[in-house]
Enzyme design. Sequence first.
Site, PDB file in Angstrom:
ATOM      1  N   HIS A   1       5.959   2.820 -12.264  1.00 11.28           N
ATOM      2  CA  HIS A   1       6.072   4.145 -12.699  1.00 11.28           C
ATOM      3  C   HIS A   1       6.843   4.406 -14.176  1.00 11.28           C
ATOM      4  O   HIS A   1       6.918   5.403 -14.849  1.00 11.28           O
ATOM      5  CB  HIS A   1       6.868   4.989 -11.752  1.00 11.28           C
TER       6      HIS A   1
ATOM      7  N   ASP B   1      -0.708  -0.132  -4.829  1.00  7.05           N
ATOM      8  CA  ASP B   1       0.539   0.716  -4.122  1.00  7.05           C
ATOM      9  C   ASP B   1      -0.074   2.066  -4.072  1.00  7.05           C
ATOM     10  O   ASP B   1      -1.180   2.764  -4.573  1.00  7.05           O
ATOM     11  CB  ASP B   1       1.303   0.886  -5.278  1.00  7.05           C
TER      12      ASP B   1
ATOM     13  N   HIS C   1       1.221   4.857  -4.465  1.00 14.07           N
ATOM     14  CA  HIS C   1       1.488   5.837  -5.533  1.00 14.07           C
ATOM     15  C   HIS C   1       0.900   5.377  -6.803  1.00 14.07           C
ATOM     16  O   HIS C   1       0.894   4.245  -7.308  1.00 14.07           O
ATOM     17  CB  HIS C   1       2.983   6.100  -5.829  1.00 14.07           C
TER      18      HIS C   1
ATOM     19  N   ASP D   1       2.987   0.258   0.385  1.00 16.76           N
ATOM     20  CA  ASP D   1       3.509   1.583   1.113  1.00 16.76           C
ATOM     21  C   ASP D   1       2.179   2.526   1.259  1.00 16.76           C
ATOM     22  O   ASP D   1       2.438   3.538   1.874  1.00 16.76           O
ATOM     23  CB  ASP D   1       4.163   2.286   0.250  1.00 16.76           C
TER      24      ASP D   1
END
Length: 320
Positions: free
Chosen positions: A125, A162, A164, A251
């Site tokens: 990120h 991931d 996200h 995740d």
Amino acid sequence: MSTGFFTHPIYLEHDTGAHPEHAGRLQAIRSRLESDPLWEQLELCSGRRAEIHEVNLLHTRQHIDQVQQAAESGRSTLSSPDCVLSPKTFEAAMHAVGSVLDAVQQVATGRLDNAFCAVRPPGHHAEQGEAMGFCFFNNIALAAEFLIREVGLQRVAIMDFDVHHGNGTQHLFEERSDVFFISTHQHPRTCYPGTGFAEERGVGAGAGYTLNVPLLPGTEDAEYLQQFRQVVLPALEAYRPEFLLVSAGFDAHRADPLASLNLTETAFREVSRALVQVAERCCSGKVVSLLEGGYDLEALASSVQEHIREWTGCPHTGVA
């Protein structure tokens, strides 16, 4: 096959307190692996601390200095409440970058066949000049840039699974064709950070070198694997990368508390196996993965176990 497992005690000193991204994640992974004969197949590596100029390949010097000053001055957060700091955060983040650079260099030169980097803080990120989503420096983006600038490669692929979207990684490379960024993630209308729509395909010279595969909440193994095999694998193979990097976030597991996909260890195992096979066909098996998300300790440990099992080629022993 020689598989490096990169980790270091400094990562445990990035103290985030009562936060989903905490030191217990690495402890759970290591405990699970040490109880498995698989552990004996891994080459344990500590990696190194990155130099400032290496982080400065993609991040502004102002941002690097800001992370260092904030950590060493005792601030508790940077940029947002998500990015928790402790006095050792800067050192941990610098070592995370260095370990990943060390891993890709050793794989690129043939000392290792492949590697997994159990590092923290995570990185995908982190933007050029901003910490975001538990991330301070973009470990995987810096690895790709290192491979291009220092090793001389012309085509590096990054696969991010991931849950996200890796906004920082995409933004750092979206105007370039020498890095192909592919991401499967929960649909941005329903999940942090709100980027990664299918129509985000790259900009200018990078048009067509970003591939986003957003998934609706509740997506299970069969649907995910169908999208992976029909969309991701053909694009990855067509690019013919000289090196494959993997942002390995776990995740998307059904037990994870921070998102709403319903994957199991089976999906992570099948994806990992397919990525190894692509790497063997395209780039002599040169693949390095690094830990991003995954916040249910049991699910994280068992998923990483299956992921690394495919890296080593060890027989599968079965997962519930």
